[in-house]
Design a protein around this motif. Structure first.
Motif, PDB file in Angstrom:
ATOM      1  N   PHE A   5       0.840  -1.190   0.000  1.00 47.23           N
ATOM      2  CA  PHE A   5       0.000   0.000   0.000  1.00 47.23           C
ATOM      3  C   PHE A   5       0.878   1.243   0.000  1.00 47.23           C
ATOM      4  N   VAL A  36      -7.469  -6.271  -6.196  1.00 51.78           N
ATOM      5  CA  VAL A  36      -8.082  -5.202  -5.405  1.00 51.78           C
ATOM      6  C   VAL A  36      -8.658  -4.173  -6.360  1.00 51.78           C
ATOM      7  N   MET A  47     -12.561  -0.959  -0.522  1.00 54.67           N
ATOM      8  CA  MET A  47     -12.144  -1.683  -1.724  1.00 54.67           C
ATOM      9  C   MET A  47     -12.798  -3.057  -1.760  1.00 54.67           C
ATOM     10  N   TRP A  48     -12.974  -3.559  -2.988  1.00 58.28           N
ATOM     11  CA  TRP A  48     -13.311  -4.958  -3.183  1.00 58.28           C
ATOM     12  C   TRP A  48     -11.992  -5.725  -3.177  1.00 58.28           C
ATOM     13  N   LEU A  49     -11.920  -6.794  -2.434  1.00 59.37           N
ATOM     14  CA  LEU A  49     -10.749  -7.651  -2.418  1.00 59.37           C
ATOM     15  C   LEU A  49     -11.232  -9.033  -2.864  1.00 59.37           C
ATOM     16  N   ARG A  51     -10.158 -12.901  -3.882  1.00 63.05           N
ATOM     17  CA  ARG A  51      -9.065 -13.864  -3.806  1.00 63.05           C
ATOM     18  C   ARG A  51      -9.552 -15.233  -4.249  1.00 63.05           C
ATOM     19  N   GLU A  61     -14.403 -10.024  -0.725  1.00 68.29           N
ATOM     20  CA  GLU A  61     -14.339  -9.418   0.600  1.00 68.29           C
ATOM     21  C   GLU A  61     -14.402  -7.901   0.487  1.00 68.29           C
ATOM     22  N   ALA A  63     -12.827  -4.565   2.048  1.00 64.34           N
ATOM     23  CA  ALA A  63     -11.613  -4.201   2.781  1.00 64.34           C
ATOM     24  C   ALA A  63     -11.470  -2.686   2.812  1.00 64.34           C
ATOM     25  N   ASN A  64     -10.554  -2.222   3.659  1.00 65.27           N
ATOM     26  CA  ASN A  64     -10.303  -0.800   3.793  1.00 65.27           C
ATOM     27  C   ASN A  64      -8.812  -0.546   3.633  1.00 65.27           C
ATOM     28  N   ALA A  65      -8.450   0.407   2.786  1.00 64.02           N
ATOM     29  CA  ALA A  65      -7.043   0.732   2.561  1.00 64.02           C
ATOM     30  C   ALA A  65      -6.417   1.396   3.783  1.00 64.02           C
ATOM     31  N   CYS A  69      -5.876  -3.522   4.452  1.00 60.54           N
ATOM     32  CA  CYS A  69      -6.668  -4.751   4.249  1.00 60.54           C
ATOM     33  C   CYS A  69      -6.415  -5.790   5.336  1.00 60.54           C
ATOM     34  N   THR A  72     -10.859  -7.732   6.989  1.00 55.34           N
ATOM     35  CA  THR A  72     -11.774  -7.782   5.849  1.00 55.34           C
ATOM     36  C   THR A  72     -13.080  -8.421   6.281  1.00 55.34           C
TER      37      THR A  72
END
Length: 98
Positions: A5, A36, A47-49, A51, A61, A63-65, A69, A72
């Motif tokens: 990040f 991401v 954010m969309w994460l 996997r 998931e 998530a937050n920057a 992340c 999540t």
């Protein structure tokens, strides 16, 4: 592999704010792919994460920057197609003869 990040400091510089890998997360396991995508880049840091991997089903998931992340929230997941208990993924490298 680590999900990195970077934050713009406003003075023309980018600062690496990647949290060190720990037992709680930070590292991307071998055999997993992570992508991401910002949800509303001009409004917040959510954010969309997404996997997936050889031994894990696809997962979406939230998530937050802000925290890299580290925390999540699983929104959706495909069902597991087999029992992956006791299985591991290894990645090997070699040199080609040509």
């Amino acid at each position: 592999t680590v999900l990195r990040f970077w934050r713009y400091d406003g003075g023309g510089e980018w600062v690496d704010v990647t949290a060190p890998p720990s037992d709680e997360g930070g590292a991307v396991p071998v055999g997993q792919d992570v992508s991401v995508s910002a949800i509303w880049p001009d409004e917040d840091n959510l954010m969309w994460l997404m996997r997936d991997g050889y031994l894990v089903p696809d997962v979406l998931e939230l998530a937050n920057a802000e925290d890299g992340c580290m925390a999540t929230e699983v929104l959706k997941s495909k069902p597991a197609m087999f029992n992956s208990d006791g299985l591991t993924v290894h990645q090997y490298f070699t040199d080609s003869l040509d």
